[in-house]
Design an enzyme around this catalytic site. Structure first.
Site, short mmCIF file in Angstrom:
data_model
loop_
_atom_site.label_atom_id
_atom_site.label_comp_id
_atom_site.label_asym_id
_atom_site.label_seq_id
_atom_site.Cartn_x
_atom_site.Cartn_y
_atom_site.Cartn_z
N TRP A 70 -25.91 54.32 18.09
CA TRP A 70 -25.88 54.01 19.51
C TRP A 70 -24.40 53.85 19.85
O TRP A 70 -23.75 52.91 19.40
CB TRP A 70 -26.66 52.72 19.78
CG TRP A 70 -26.90 52.40 21.22
CD1 TRP A 70 -27.91 52.88 22.00
CD2 TRP A 70 -26.16 51.49 22.04
NE1 TRP A 70 -27.84 52.33 23.26
CE2 TRP A 70 -26.77 51.49 23.32
CE3 TRP A 70 -25.02 50.70 21.84
CZ2 TRP A 70 -26.30 50.71 24.37
CZ3 TRP A 70 -24.56 49.93 22.88
CH2 TRP A 70 -25.19 49.94 24.13
N ASN A 125 -23.31 49.62 11.32
CA ASN A 125 -23.88 49.07 12.55
C ASN A 125 -22.99 47.89 12.95
O ASN A 125 -22.72 47.03 12.13
CB ASN A 125 -25.32 48.61 12.23
CG ASN A 125 -25.98 47.87 13.38
OD1 ASN A 125 -25.41 47.78 14.46
ND2 ASN A 125 -27.17 47.35 13.15
N GLY A 126 -22.50 47.88 14.19
CA GLY A 126 -21.63 46.77 14.62
C GLY A 126 -20.32 47.29 15.17
O GLY A 126 -20.20 48.48 15.47
N GLU A 183 -35.06 49.71 34.09
CA GLU A 183 -34.90 50.08 32.67
C GLU A 183 -35.54 51.43 32.34
O GLU A 183 -34.93 52.24 31.65
CB GLU A 183 -35.59 49.04 31.77
CG GLU A 183 -34.78 47.84 31.41
CD GLU A 183 -35.57 46.87 30.53
OE1 GLU A 183 -35.03 46.47 29.51
OE2 GLU A 183 -36.72 46.51 30.86
N CYS A 236 -27.86 50.72 16.59
CA CYS A 236 -27.78 51.50 15.35
C CYS A 236 -28.76 51.02 14.28
O CYS A 236 -29.04 49.84 14.17
CB CYS A 236 -26.38 51.39 14.75
SG CYS A 236 -25.07 51.78 15.88
N HIS A 294 -30.13 36.62 54.12
CA HIS A 294 -28.70 36.42 53.90
C HIS A 294 -28.03 37.66 53.32
O HIS A 294 -26.98 37.56 52.69
CB HIS A 294 -28.47 35.20 52.99
CG HIS A 294 -28.99 33.93 53.58
ND1 HIS A 294 -28.47 33.38 54.74
CD2 HIS A 294 -30.00 33.12 53.20
CE1 HIS A 294 -29.14 32.28 55.03
NE2 HIS A 294 -30.07 32.10 54.12
N LYS A 334 -37.75 45.75 34.72
CA LYS A 334 -38.63 46.75 34.08
C LYS A 334 -38.49 48.09 34.79
O LYS A 334 -38.37 49.13 34.14
CB LYS A 334 -40.11 46.32 34.14
CG LYS A 334 -40.56 45.26 33.20
CD LYS A 334 -40.72 45.69 31.76
CE LYS A 334 -39.51 45.45 30.93
NZ LYS A 334 -38.98 44.21 30.64
N GLU A 349 -37.95 40.06 36.70
CA GLU A 349 -38.46 40.81 35.55
C GLU A 349 -39.08 42.15 36.00
O GLU A 349 -38.88 43.18 35.35
CB GLU A 349 -39.48 39.95 34.78
CG GLU A 349 -40.14 40.62 33.59
CD GLU A 349 -39.19 41.13 32.52
OE1 GLU A 349 -38.00 40.79 32.54
OE2 GLU A 349 -39.66 41.91 31.67
N ARG A 376 -35.05 51.27 18.14
CA ARG A 376 -33.90 50.40 18.40
C ARG A 376 -32.95 51.01 19.43
O ARG A 376 -32.12 50.30 19.99
CB ARG A 376 -33.13 50.13 17.10
CG ARG A 376 -33.94 49.38 16.07
CD ARG A 376 -33.27 49.40 14.72
NE ARG A 376 -32.08 48.57 14.68
CZ ARG A 376 -32.08 47.27 14.38
NH1 ARG A 376 -33.21 46.68 14.10
NH2 ARG A 376 -30.97 46.58 14.36
N LYS A 394 -33.04 48.54 21.80
CA LYS A 394 -34.02 47.46 21.63
C LYS A 394 -33.36 46.20 21.11
O LYS A 394 -33.66 45.10 21.55
CB LYS A 394 -35.10 47.92 20.65
CG LYS A 394 -36.22 46.92 20.43
CD LYS A 394 -37.12 46.87 21.63
CE LYS A 394 -38.19 45.83 21.54
NZ LYS A 394 -38.72 45.50 22.87
#
Ligand code: G6P
Length: 613
Positions: free
Chosen positions: A74, A98-99, A493, A2, A509, A490, A486, A27, A608
């Protein structure tokens, strides 16, 4: 996550609020809204689309006002629907938040008993009703909106940044923060508040960072801040170094593309202090760093997401070169685990945003259970994480707008390599010659990154094939295993292709069962001590029909053949090799996502800055 913007001016604030929201889009959000006090009446508009859609609504309805608050949401509590979008309203009071308010259920019951009706599924709506109830019908000398918000936040449990307006008082808006970012922007006869500096760049560069527990009244002429104990306090004014150009796209199509190609410069800026040096000094990490580094006997790295992967790479460096035991843990796990503190450990938190709720809480937890030494590596000046740490190193990647972290990651790695050198030297494990060689490698890094970026056309060919697949497997060994992780992160995402990373030795395995001709496999194959072992693992893949995509060094003996595609890295960087191998993986994800028509910079469901746990 947010984003909040608030403004009070002698002009219409709607364009300022909308521009601020656009700059906070990075964000991550799924709905947006704003409320202004327009001639004494509150007007609110909300949309589940992009900020551009909200802008159209504002124009169509001719919404204007000299006082307003705005929000990108968000979703946490309640689906991303218009009725859950902020601002929330109670009578003439309007709130953005926000929160997460943890005691919202109990508060909702109390407020219902007082006659308040709830129209959303959000935790935020309780704040609107609470402020309304504490305002008790309007402004008087004893009972202002400022007082009502102070009284209200004292009843809230959880993390929040809020902004509040009331149609009964056009002279101010009120903000409060506790565990979520918020700053004030100081203009000339007009004032603002926002989640970060980029939102206000078009109106001011003078900012005041609020502390946890602060509540502030913002008027045309100034601001008053009350701290958690209710005392009026003055917080320092900073002049933000952020320029409008740093957050513009320029010739690029996407921020992620821009940020991938900015990496040579971002790493050069981050390492500027060592570029002309003949040796590295602990003071690079703060005035007290030498004393701290001499006292430590281990390292504990806490981080999330891509920053966690930087920590995993660092473990190989710190143990291998500095000979210091190192644990790396996901912040959200560490904060709730009964762990054994080591007062002589250096707790390192790594974060591009410096706002990640789990990383901040993990640091607080580490301190609370007895850790004395902390270092933060972060890309945002004055972020909560930097302020909470004893030692700090600011990566100078510049603003990272794309949700998928790229240049923040490689600059974090550059700093972690530098830290390894400093600790190795203090522990008598780095000769003067070794130090010189490593400094040369660090100096060469921006050039090496620039030449590795040249592989883009080759990676694009791979990406075109990946775009049609549902799954992908990334393999690496040793220090390149976290780079495989990573690469997989990527890809998932931004392209939404399911991707897994495995330490190649672990393939047999379990994951080998997944390999067939439909499973593209990426292998990170630098010519290091493990290359022959890796080649055997790749044979296991090829034998099951898996198509191999190998990132090899120039001197890795590996040739392309049917089902084996090889891209040779145009440069190498010794122990810094993981930094270079990251680049083609970022490009692979970027181009695969583009092929699939995805919103590369704002992938679905992701944010973000993850300011809630
Ligand atoms: C979010 C971002 C990731 C980032 C992670 C940790 O998930 O989308 O790119 O790696 O948070 O964020 P931090 O700011 O602490 O590095």
């Amino acid at each position: 996550m947010c984003g909040i913007v608030g403004a009070i001016a002698k002009r219409n604030t709607v364009p300022i609020l909308l521009e601020g929201l656009k700059r906070l889009e990075y964000r991550g959000y799924d709905s947006a809204g704003l409320a202004v006090v327009d001639g004494g009446a509150l007007r609110r508009i909300r949309s589940t689309g992009r900020v551009a859609e909200l802008e159209k609504f504002a124009q169509a309805d001719a919404v204007s006002g000299a006082l307003g608050i705005a929000h990108t949401r968000w979703a946490t509590h309640g689906a991303p629907e218009e009725r859950n979008a902020h601002p929330h309203v109670s009578g003439g009071v309007s709130v953005v938040h926000n929160g997460i308010i943890e005691n919202h259920d109990a508060m909702r019951e109390r407020l219902r008993a007082k006659g308040y009706a709830f129209v959303s599924d959000t935790d935020t709506e309780v704040i609107a009703h609470l402020v309304h109830s504490n305002l008790q019908g309007g402004r008087s000398a004893e009972h202002t909106l400022f007082d009502a918000v102070k009284k209200s936040v004292a009843e809230l449990i959880g993390a929040y940044a809020i902004a509040v307006v009331s149609e009964s008082d056009k002279s101010c808006f009120i903000v409060a923060r506790h565990g979520a970012p918020l700053l004030l922007g100081l203009g000339d006869g007009e004032n603002f508040a926002a989640s970060d500096t980029s939102a206000l760049i078009q109106v001011t560069q003078r900012v005041v960072y609020l502390e946890d527990g602060d509540v502030a009244e913002i008027t045309l002429g100034g601001h008053t801040i009350c701290d958690a104990r209710g005392n009026t306090v003055a917080r320092p004014v900073f002049v933000s170094q952020l320029t409008a150009g740093a957050v513009e796209l320029g010739p690029y199509s996407h921020y992620m593309q821009k940020e991938i190609f900015e990496q040579p410069m971002a790493v050069a800026n981050t390492l500027e202090m060592v570029t002309n040096a003949h040796s590295v000094a602990p003071q690079l990490f703060g005035a007290d760093a030498e004393e701290v580094f001499r006292d430590i006997d281990s390292v504990l790295i806490l981080a999330c997401g891509t920053s966690f992967h930087a920590g995993m790479v660092a473990r190989y460096w710190l143990e291998g070169f500095a000979g210091i035991p190192c644990n790396v843990e996901i912040a959200s796990e560490y904060r709730y685990r009964d762990s054994v503190p080591d007062p002589k450990a250096l707790v390192i938190t790594i974060s591009q945003s410096g706002e990640t709720a789990d990383t901040l809480a993990a640091l607080q937890h580490a301190k609370a259970i007895g850790h004395r030494h902390s270092l933060s590596i972060c890309n945002v000046p004055e972020s909560a994480l930097l302020r909470a740490s004893g030692l700090r190193f600011l990566t100078r990647a510049g603003p990272e707008i794309g949700v998928a972290s790229t240049k923040a990651f490689t600059t974090q790695l550059a700093v972690l390599a530098l830290l390894t050198m400093v600790l190795a030297k203090l522990r008598g494990r780095l000769s003067a010659e070794g130090e010189g060689d490593l400094l040369d490698s660090l100096r060469h890094l921006p050039t090496a990154l620039a030449s590795v970026l040249q592989v883009e056309p080759l990676v694009k060919v791979w990406a075109e094939k990946f775009a049609g697949r549902h799954h992908a497997l990334f393999l690496g060994r040793g220090i390149h295993y976290p780079i495989a992780m990573e690469g997989a992160l990527k890809l998932k995402e931004i392209s939404y292709i399911h991707a897994e990373a495995y330490a190649a030795g672990e393939l047999k395995h379990g994951p080998l069962a997944l390999v067939d001709e439909h499973m593209p496999v990426v292998a990170i194959a630098p010519n290091d001590a493990l290359i022959e072992k890796l080649k055997s693992n790749l044979q296991e893949v090829r034998a099951r029909g898996g198509e191999l995509h190998v990132l090899a060094d120039q001197d890795t003996r590996m040739t392309a053949s049917d089902g084996v595609h090889v891209i040779r890295m145009p440069d190498h960087a010794g122990i810094l090799s993981p930094i270079l191998h990251t680049i083609p993986l970022q490009l692979l994800a970027y181009h695969a996502a583009l092929q699939r028509g995805n919103d590369v910079d704002k992938p679905r469901n992701l944010a973000k800055s993850v300011t809630v746990e």
